[in-house]
Write a protein that holds these residues in place. Structure first.
Motif, PDB file in Angstrom:
ATOM      1  N   GLU A  36      41.557  48.355  39.390  1.00 13.84           N
ATOM      2  CA  GLU A  36      40.118  48.457  39.629  1.00 13.84           C
ATOM      3  C   GLU A  36      39.570  47.037  39.691  1.00 13.84           C
ATOM      4  O   GLU A  36      39.748  46.253  38.753  1.00 13.84           O
ATOM      5  CB  GLU A  36      39.443  49.229  38.503  1.00 13.84           C
ATOM      6  CG  GLU A  36      37.935  49.350  38.643  1.00 13.84           C
ATOM      7  CD  GLU A  36      37.298  50.061  37.461  1.00 13.84           C
ATOM      8  OE1 GLU A  36      36.049  50.022  37.361  1.00 13.84           O
ATOM      9  OE2 GLU A  36      38.029  50.633  36.639  1.00 13.84           O
ATOM     10  N   VAL A  37      38.900  46.706  40.781  1.00 16.85           N
ATOM     11  CA  VAL A  37      38.434  45.337  41.001  1.00 16.85           C
ATOM     12  C   VAL A  37      36.913  45.290  40.846  1.00 16.85           C
ATOM     13  O   VAL A  37      36.193  46.074  41.472  1.00 16.85           O
ATOM     14  CB  VAL A  37      38.844  44.827  42.398  1.00 16.85           C
ATOM     15  CG1 VAL A  37      38.382  43.389  42.596  1.00 16.85           C
ATOM     16  CG2 VAL A  37      40.363  44.936  42.576  1.00 16.85           C
ATOM     17  N   THR A  38      36.455  44.348  40.016  1.00 16.50           N
ATOM     18  CA  THR A  38      35.027  44.188  39.755  1.00 16.50           C
ATOM     19  C   THR A  38      34.622  42.743  40.035  1.00 16.50           C
ATOM     20  O   THR A  38      35.207  41.822  39.462  1.00 16.50           O
ATOM     21  CB  THR A  38      34.697  44.517  38.286  1.00 16.50           C
ATOM     22  OG1 THR A  38      35.164  45.828  37.977  1.00 16.50           O
ATOM     23  CG2 THR A  38      33.206  44.421  38.036  1.00 16.50           C
ATOM     24  N   PRO A  39      33.633  42.515  40.905  1.00 17.51           N
ATOM     25  CA  PRO A  39      33.146  41.143  41.104  1.00 17.51           C
ATOM     26  C   PRO A  39      32.530  40.609  39.820  1.00 17.51           C
ATOM     27  O   PRO A  39      31.900  41.358  39.058  1.00 17.51           O
ATOM     28  CB  PRO A  39      32.094  41.283  42.210  1.00 17.51           C
ATOM     29  CG  PRO A  39      32.351  42.614  42.838  1.00 17.51           C
ATOM     30  CD  PRO A  39      32.930  43.483  41.761  1.00 17.51           C
ATOM     31  N   THR A  40      32.693  39.314  39.571  1.00 23.37           N
ATOM     32  CA  THR A  40      32.114  38.685  38.384  1.00 23.37           C
ATOM     33  C   THR A  40      31.308  37.460  38.812  1.00 23.37           C
ATOM     34  O   THR A  40      31.714  36.318  38.608  1.00 23.37           O
ATOM     35  CB  THR A  40      33.213  38.273  37.380  1.00 23.37           C
ATOM     36  OG1 THR A  40      34.172  37.428  38.038  1.00 23.37           O
ATOM     37  CG2 THR A  40      33.926  39.503  36.834  1.00 23.37           C
ATOM     38  N   ARG A  54      36.780  37.590  40.523  1.00 17.68           N
ATOM     39  CA  ARG A  54      37.142  39.010  40.521  1.00 17.68           C
ATOM     40  C   ARG A  54      37.909  39.327  39.246  1.00 17.68           C
ATOM     41  O   ARG A  54      38.856  38.618  38.898  1.00 17.68           O
ATOM     42  CB  ARG A  54      38.014  39.355  41.724  1.00 17.68           C
ATOM     43  CG  ARG A  54      37.305  39.344  43.058  1.00 17.68           C
ATOM     44  CD  ARG A  54      38.287  39.629  44.188  1.00 17.68           C
ATOM     45  NE  ARG A  54      39.181  38.503  44.428  1.00 17.68           N
ATOM     46  CZ  ARG A  54      40.306  38.576  45.136  1.00 17.68           C
ATOM     47  NH1 ARG A  54      40.696  39.738  45.633  1.00 17.68           N
ATOM     48  NH2 ARG A  54      41.048  37.502  45.329  1.00 17.68           N
ATOM     49  N   MET A  55      37.506  40.375  38.569  1.00 18.18           N
ATOM     50  CA  MET A  55      38.260  40.916  37.442  1.00 18.18           C
ATOM     51  C   MET A  55      39.003  42.152  37.939  1.00 18.18           C
ATOM     52  O   MET A  55      38.385  43.084  38.468  1.00 18.18           O
ATOM     53  CB  MET A  55      37.323  41.284  36.295  1.00 18.18           C
ATOM     54  CG  MET A  55      38.020  41.972  35.132  1.00 18.18           C
ATOM     55  SD  MET A  55      36.914  42.309  33.715  1.00 18.18           S
ATOM     56  CE  MET A  55      35.759  43.475  34.455  1.00 18.18           C
ATOM     57  N   SER A  56      40.312  42.157  37.799  1.00 14.59           N
ATOM     58  CA  SER A  56      41.132  43.277  38.266  1.00 14.59           C
ATOM     59  C   SER A  56      41.876  43.857  37.071  1.00 14.59           C
ATOM     60  O   SER A  56      42.626  43.144  36.402  1.00 14.59           O
ATOM     61  CB  SER A  56      42.132  42.799  39.325  1.00 14.59           C
ATOM     62  OG  SER A  56      41.456  42.177  40.398  1.00 14.59           O
ATOM     63  N   VAL A  57      41.667  45.140  36.807  1.00 13.70           N
ATOM     64  CA  VAL A  57      42.260  45.776  35.632  1.00 13.70           C
ATOM     65  C   VAL A  57      42.925  47.086  36.040  1.00 13.70           C
ATOM     66  O   VAL A  57      42.362  47.886  36.786  1.00 13.70           O
ATOM     67  CB  VAL A  57      41.196  46.046  34.547  1.00 13.70           C
ATOM     68  CG1 VAL A  57      41.836  46.682  33.320  1.00 13.70           C
ATOM     69  CG2 VAL A  57      40.487  44.755  34.151  1.00 13.70           C
ATOM     70  N   LEU A  58      44.139  47.291  35.534  1.00  9.46           N
ATOM     71  CA  LEU A  58      44.860  48.549  35.709  1.00  9.46           C
ATOM     72  C   LEU A  58      45.060  49.135  34.324  1.00  9.46           C
ATOM     73  O   LEU A  58      45.620  48.479  33.439  1.00  9.46           O
ATOM     74  CB  LEU A  58      46.213  48.302  36.399  1.00  9.46           C
ATOM     75  CG  LEU A  58      47.029  49.500  36.884  1.00  9.46           C
ATOM     76  CD1 LEU A  58      48.054  49.041  37.922  1.00  9.46           C
ATOM     77  CD2 LEU A  58      47.771  50.204  35.743  1.00  9.46           C
ATOM     78  N   ASN A  70      42.575  38.067  36.376  1.00 12.90           N
ATOM     79  CA  ASN A  70      41.278  37.512  36.737  1.00 12.90           C
ATOM     80  C   ASN A  70      41.439  36.244  37.559  1.00 12.90           C
ATOM     81  O   ASN A  70      42.349  35.447  37.304  1.00 12.90           O
ATOM     82  CB  ASN A  70      40.459  37.165  35.492  1.00 12.90           C
ATOM     83  CG  ASN A  70      40.009  38.389  34.721  1.00 12.90           C
ATOM     84  OD1 ASN A  70      40.096  39.512  35.214  1.00 12.90           O
ATOM     85  ND2 ASN A  70      39.522  38.176  33.517  1.00 12.90           N
ATOM     86  N   VAL A  71      40.534  36.049  38.503  1.00  9.78           N
ATOM     87  CA  VAL A  71      40.483  34.793  39.243  1.00  9.78           C
ATOM     88  C   VAL A  71      39.015  34.401  39.366  1.00  9.78           C
ATOM     89  O   VAL A  71      38.140  35.266  39.498  1.00  9.78           O
ATOM     90  CB  VAL A  71      41.138  34.917  40.634  1.00  9.78           C
ATOM     91  CG1 VAL A  71      40.363  35.869  41.544  1.00  9.78           C
ATOM     92  CG2 VAL A  71      41.301  33.558  41.296  1.00  9.78           C
ATOM     93  N   SER A  72      38.736  33.112  39.260  1.00  4.74           N
ATOM     94  CA  SER A  72      37.348  32.676  39.377  1.00  4.74           C
ATOM     95  C   SER A  72      37.283  31.226  39.827  1.00  4.74           C
ATOM     96  O   SER A  72      38.212  30.443  39.616  1.00  4.74           O
ATOM     97  CB  SER A  72      36.609  32.834  38.042  1.00  4.74           C
ATOM     98  OG  SER A  72      37.157  31.976  37.056  1.00  4.74           O
ATOM     99  N   THR A  73      36.178  30.907  40.450  1.00  6.44           N
ATOM    100  CA  THR A  73      35.807  29.533  40.761  1.00  6.44           C
ATOM    101  C   THR A  73      34.327  29.413  40.419  1.00  6.44           C
ATOM    102  O   THR A  73      33.492  30.087  41.029  1.00  6.44           O
ATOM    103  CB  THR A  73      36.038  29.197  42.243  1.00  6.44           C
ATOM    104  OG1 THR A  73      37.438  29.305  42.535  1.00  6.44           O
ATOM    105  CG2 THR A  73      35.566  27.786  42.561  1.00  6.44           C
ATOM    106  N   VAL A  74      34.020  28.603  39.413  1.00  7.68           N
ATOM    107  CA  VAL A  74      32.648  28.516  38.913  1.00  7.68           C
ATOM    108  C   VAL A  74      32.242  27.056  38.760  1.00  7.68           C
ATOM    109  O   VAL A  74      33.085  26.163  38.668  1.00  7.68           O
ATOM    110  CB  VAL A  74      32.497  29.248  37.557  1.00  7.68           C
ATOM    111  CG1 VAL A  74      32.808  30.728  37.708  1.00  7.68           C
ATOM    112  CG2 VAL A  74      33.399  28.625  36.493  1.00  7.68           C
ATOM    113  N   ALA A 272      35.110  39.968  31.557  1.00  6.63           N
ATOM    114  CA  ALA A 272      36.233  39.247  32.140  1.00  6.63           C
ATOM    115  C   ALA A 272      36.882  38.326  31.116  1.00  6.63           C
ATOM    116  O   ALA A 272      38.113  38.230  31.032  1.00  6.63           O
ATOM    117  CB  ALA A 272      35.774  38.453  33.360  1.00  6.63           C
ATOM    118  N   VAL A 273      36.054  37.649  30.316  1.00  9.79           N
ATOM    119  CA  VAL A 273      36.589  36.744  29.296  1.00  9.79           C
ATOM    120  C   VAL A 273      37.418  37.510  28.276  1.00  9.79           C
ATOM    121  O   VAL A 273      38.484  37.060  27.844  1.00  9.79           O
ATOM    122  CB  VAL A 273      35.440  35.995  28.590  1.00  9.79           C
ATOM    123  CG1 VAL A 273      35.970  35.161  27.433  1.00  9.79           C
ATOM    124  CG2 VAL A 273      34.703  35.097  29.581  1.00  9.79           C
TER     125      VAL A 273
END
Length: 284
Positions: A36-40, A54-58, A70-74, A272-273
């Motif tokens: 399940e993919v959720t934008p963060t 994107r937070m991706s959880v199964l 999780n992957v992010s660029t902030v 996500a954290v």
């Protein structure tokens, strides 16, 4: 003002995103389930765009009881407390100019079968106006250890290290042993792996290449170990042992983990954290 570092930031961010996609695809193939993919998204104090991910959880899979990738660029400005912490680590000028940019991929997997070990991996790049560096690593967290699995995991990571610097593996293994130690329990949280941070040799291309090697070593290090143990029968006592070990994992991540602290301090998506926390855990 032109950001001379922009091409390198873009290259790192794109690679972390691609690594995330490869790992998610490999885990879905192994498990048969779907993430399940959720934008963060991240927004600044005035509502301005500050990147995201994107937070991706199964959950509840055949292999994974819970796995998050999780992957992010902030980007944005660090708080005063975070700036002071960075200054204490030797980052020049951060208290005067607290701007930062960070990108990375991180994952934690909690398994169904107690004989298959939990695992953590992350790779990241951090930039401030006065410095840049890479960090990352991977560590294996079995509740029932098999020497064959530990040896395989470490051998894959050592191969990645040795291709770049013959001193890296011993150095980063020792760092992992120290970093993933739980002082109040007087024990390690698992069987280690490698950990490194603040990696800046002065050669950005070489440091980025090493960080890519660590990310690319993860699936060959972990998937064969998982496949080897999937059919191992597990008893109720094995499950109890697994749940208590997860309590140990939760304690470490909430009390000591540097990434957890940084993510919460900088206002990143709390779900996500805290993705790393196990779905179920017990304490003796």
């Amino acid at each position: 003002m032109t950001d001379a570092f922009a091409p390198r930031k873009a290259a790192a961010s794109a690679w972390f995103d691609a690594l995330r996609d490869r790992i998610v695809a490999a885990f879905e193939a192994l498990d048969g389930g779907t993430f399940e993919v959720t934008p963060t998204p991240r927004t600044g104090p005035e509502g301005e765009d500050q990147g995201g991910g994107r937070m991706s959880v199964l959950r509840g899979g055949r292999v994974f009881e819970k796995v998050g990738v999780n992957v992010s660029t902030v980007w944005g400005s660090l708080s005063s407390a975070a700036s002071r912490a960075m200054a204490a680590r030797g980052v020049p000028g951060i208290e005067e100019d607290p701007r930062f940019w960070a990108s990375g991929v991180s994952l934690v997997a909690h398994m169904v079968n107690p004989h298959t070990p939990a695992v953590h991996m992350n790779t990241r790049m951090f930039w401030t106006p006065g410095a840049w560096w890479f960090g990352g690593g991977a560590d294996l967290n079995p509740c029932i250890e098999y020497a064959q699995d530990t040896a395989h995991f470490h051998a894959a990571l050592q191969s990645a290290c040795d291709a770049h610097d013959p001193e890296y593996y011993a150095r980063f293994k020792a760092w992992a042993d120290e970093y993933f130690y739980i002082p109040h329990r007087k024990r390690a949280r698992g069987v280690g792996g490698i950990f490194y941070d603040d990696l800046n040799t002065g050669d950005w291309e070489a440091d980025f290449a090493f960080t890519r090697a660590v990310g690319e070593a993860f699936l060959p290090a972990f998937v064969p170990v998982t496949e080897r143990r999937l059919a191992t029968p597990a008893s109720a006592e094995d499950r109890e042992r697994q749940l208590i070990h997860r309590g140990l994992y939760a304690e470490y991540n909430l009390v000591y983990d540097r990434g957890t602290k940084f993510g919460l301090e900088t206002g990143h998506n709390a779900d996500a954290v805290l993705m790393s926390l196990p779905p179920l855990a017990k304490w003796p």
